[in-house]
Design a protein around this motif. Structure first.
Motif, short mmCIF file in Angstrom:
data_model
loop_
_atom_site.label_atom_id
_atom_site.label_comp_id
_atom_site.label_asym_id
_atom_site.label_seq_id
_atom_site.Cartn_x
_atom_site.Cartn_y
_atom_site.Cartn_z
N GLY A 34 6.82 -5.08 -92.97
CA GLY A 34 7.33 -3.93 -93.70
C GLY A 34 7.03 -4.00 -95.18
O GLY A 34 6.87 -2.96 -95.84
N SER A 35 6.93 -5.22 -95.72
CA SER A 35 6.64 -5.41 -97.14
C SER A 35 5.84 -6.70 -97.29
O SER A 35 6.08 -7.66 -96.55
N ILE A 36 4.94 -6.70 -98.25
CA ILE A 36 4.05 -7.86 -98.36
C ILE A 36 3.64 -8.09 -99.81
O ILE A 36 3.62 -7.15 -100.62
N VAL A 37 3.36 -9.34 -100.12
CA VAL A 37 2.77 -9.69 -101.41
C VAL A 37 1.77 -10.81 -101.16
O VAL A 37 2.06 -11.78 -100.46
N VAL A 38 0.58 -10.67 -101.70
CA VAL A 38 -0.50 -11.63 -101.49
C VAL A 38 -1.14 -11.94 -102.84
O VAL A 38 -1.38 -11.02 -103.64
N THR A 39 -1.39 -13.22 -103.10
CA THR A 39 -2.06 -13.62 -104.34
C THR A 39 -3.33 -14.39 -104.00
O THR A 39 -3.38 -15.09 -102.99
N PRO A 40 -4.38 -14.25 -104.80
CA PRO A 40 -5.64 -14.91 -104.49
C PRO A 40 -5.61 -16.40 -104.80
O PRO A 40 -4.90 -16.85 -105.70
N ILE A 41 -6.38 -17.14 -104.04
CA ILE A 41 -6.64 -18.56 -104.32
C ILE A 41 -8.02 -18.63 -104.96
O ILE A 41 -9.02 -18.22 -104.34
N ILE A 42 -8.07 -19.09 -106.19
CA ILE A 42 -9.33 -19.15 -106.93
C ILE A 42 -9.79 -20.60 -106.98
O ILE A 42 -9.05 -21.50 -107.40
N ALA A 43 -11.03 -20.83 -106.54
CA ALA A 43 -11.60 -22.18 -106.57
C ALA A 43 -13.02 -22.07 -107.12
O ALA A 43 -13.82 -21.27 -106.62
N GLY A 44 -13.31 -22.87 -108.14
CA GLY A 44 -14.64 -22.80 -108.74
C GLY A 44 -14.93 -21.47 -109.40
O GLY A 44 -16.08 -21.04 -109.47
N GLY A 45 -13.88 -20.80 -109.87
CA GLY A 45 -14.07 -19.52 -110.53
C GLY A 45 -14.29 -18.35 -109.60
O GLY A 45 -14.56 -17.23 -110.04
N TRP A 47 -13.05 -16.22 -105.76
CA TRP A 47 -12.01 -16.01 -104.76
C TRP A 47 -12.35 -16.79 -103.50
O TRP A 47 -13.40 -16.58 -102.89
N TRP A 48 -11.50 -17.72 -103.15
CA TRP A 48 -11.73 -18.59 -101.99
C TRP A 48 -10.88 -18.16 -100.79
O TRP A 48 -11.29 -18.29 -99.65
N GLY A 49 -9.67 -17.65 -101.05
CA GLY A 49 -8.76 -17.23 -99.98
C GLY A 49 -7.51 -16.63 -100.59
O GLY A 49 -7.51 -16.26 -101.76
N HIS A 50 -6.48 -16.54 -99.81
CA HIS A 50 -5.26 -15.96 -100.35
C HIS A 50 -4.05 -16.51 -99.60
O HIS A 50 -4.17 -17.03 -98.49
N VAL A 51 -2.89 -16.39 -100.22
CA VAL A 51 -1.63 -16.83 -99.64
C VAL A 51 -0.56 -15.83 -100.05
O VAL A 51 -0.65 -15.22 -101.12
N GLY A 52 0.43 -15.63 -99.19
CA GLY A 52 1.43 -14.63 -99.54
C GLY A 52 2.68 -14.69 -98.69
O GLY A 52 2.84 -15.57 -97.84
N TYR A 53 3.57 -13.74 -98.97
CA TYR A 53 4.81 -13.57 -98.22
C TYR A 53 4.75 -12.21 -97.51
O TYR A 53 4.10 -11.28 -97.98
N ASP A 54 5.46 -12.11 -96.39
CA ASP A 54 5.68 -10.79 -95.80
C ASP A 54 7.09 -10.75 -95.21
O ASP A 54 7.68 -11.79 -94.93
N ASP A 55 7.58 -9.55 -95.06
CA ASP A 55 8.95 -9.36 -94.56
C ASP A 55 8.96 -8.14 -93.65
O ASP A 55 8.24 -7.16 -93.90
N ALA A 56 9.76 -8.21 -92.61
CA ALA A 56 9.84 -7.09 -91.67
C ALA A 56 10.57 -5.89 -92.28
O ALA A 56 10.42 -4.76 -91.81
#
Length: 205
Positions: A34-45, A47-56
């Motif tokens: 229902g709601s989400i927030v995602v932030t990028p993982i930066i490696a070597g300058g 975008w390598w991946g991302h990690v975040g929270y989500d909620d129903a």
């Protein structure tokens, strides 16, 4: 695609699922997000991946401490990825250096053997020989010269000798190779060469 653009630029992606574009909303609702927030993982300058929270719950509002914790986690992961990549590069460099040392050692030993072979071939050519024997001795000398070229290439690879750029006679190289190949393939296979002449134009070459 929108997430990729935002995350690649180092931006967070956050919001309620009901407020997101249709293509994103369909995917998130299928996972009961229902709601989400995602932030990028930066490696070597980059975008390598991302990690975040989500909620129903679609009314969920992400607090500043939660966002700070998320950014900190992304930073830790990015640093770990960079460290692993750096260690991998160091291991690769170490392997290349080891291979270079072995190549240099083999090149020196092989070069010493070729010196003996070449010297013997030169002594044979000073003696009275029939045409077939003289041709064999010349083939040995030619092969030892080619072996010496290989030794130089190995030494260049091992970085124990500086490289030298010089002009070579391609016709001479082709003729030398033809002599060696002729002895190798035997009389049942014919070899034809077409040496370049100095009168040919660049377009013809």
């Amino acid at each position: 695609p929108r997430w990729e653009r935002e995350l690649s630029a180092g931006h967070l992606v956050t919001g309620h699922t009901t407020d997101m574009p249709d293509d994103e909303r369909v995917l998130l609702e299928a996972d009961r997000v229902g709601s989400i927030v995602v932030t990028p993982i930066i490696a070597g300058g980059r975008w390598w991946g991302h990690v975040g929270y989500d909620d129903a719950h679609s009314e969920r509002v992400w607090t500043v401490p939660e966002l700070d914790a998320l950014r900190a986690a992304a930073g830790i992961i990015g640093a770990a990825v960079e460290r692993e990549a750096s260690e991998a590069r160091l291991r690769q460099v170490a392997r290349f250096e080891a291979v270079g040392r072995v190549a240099g050692s083999l090149a020196h030993d092989f070069g010493n053997l070729l010196t003996i072979v070449r010297g013997r071939a030169q002594l044979l050519l000073r003696a009275p020989l029939d045409d077939a024997s003289r041709e064999d001795a010349e083939a040995i000398l030619t092969a030892s010269d080619r072996g010496a070229d290989l030794v130089r290439e190995l030494l260049l690879f091992s970085r124990k000798r500086p490289g030298v750029i010089e002009a070579v006679d391609l016709n001479e190289q082709v003729v030398r190779a033809e002599r060696i190949l002729g002895r190798t393939v035997g009389p049942s296979i014919g070899i034809e060469i077409d040496p370049m002449t100095k009168t040919r134009s660049h377009a013809e070459l």
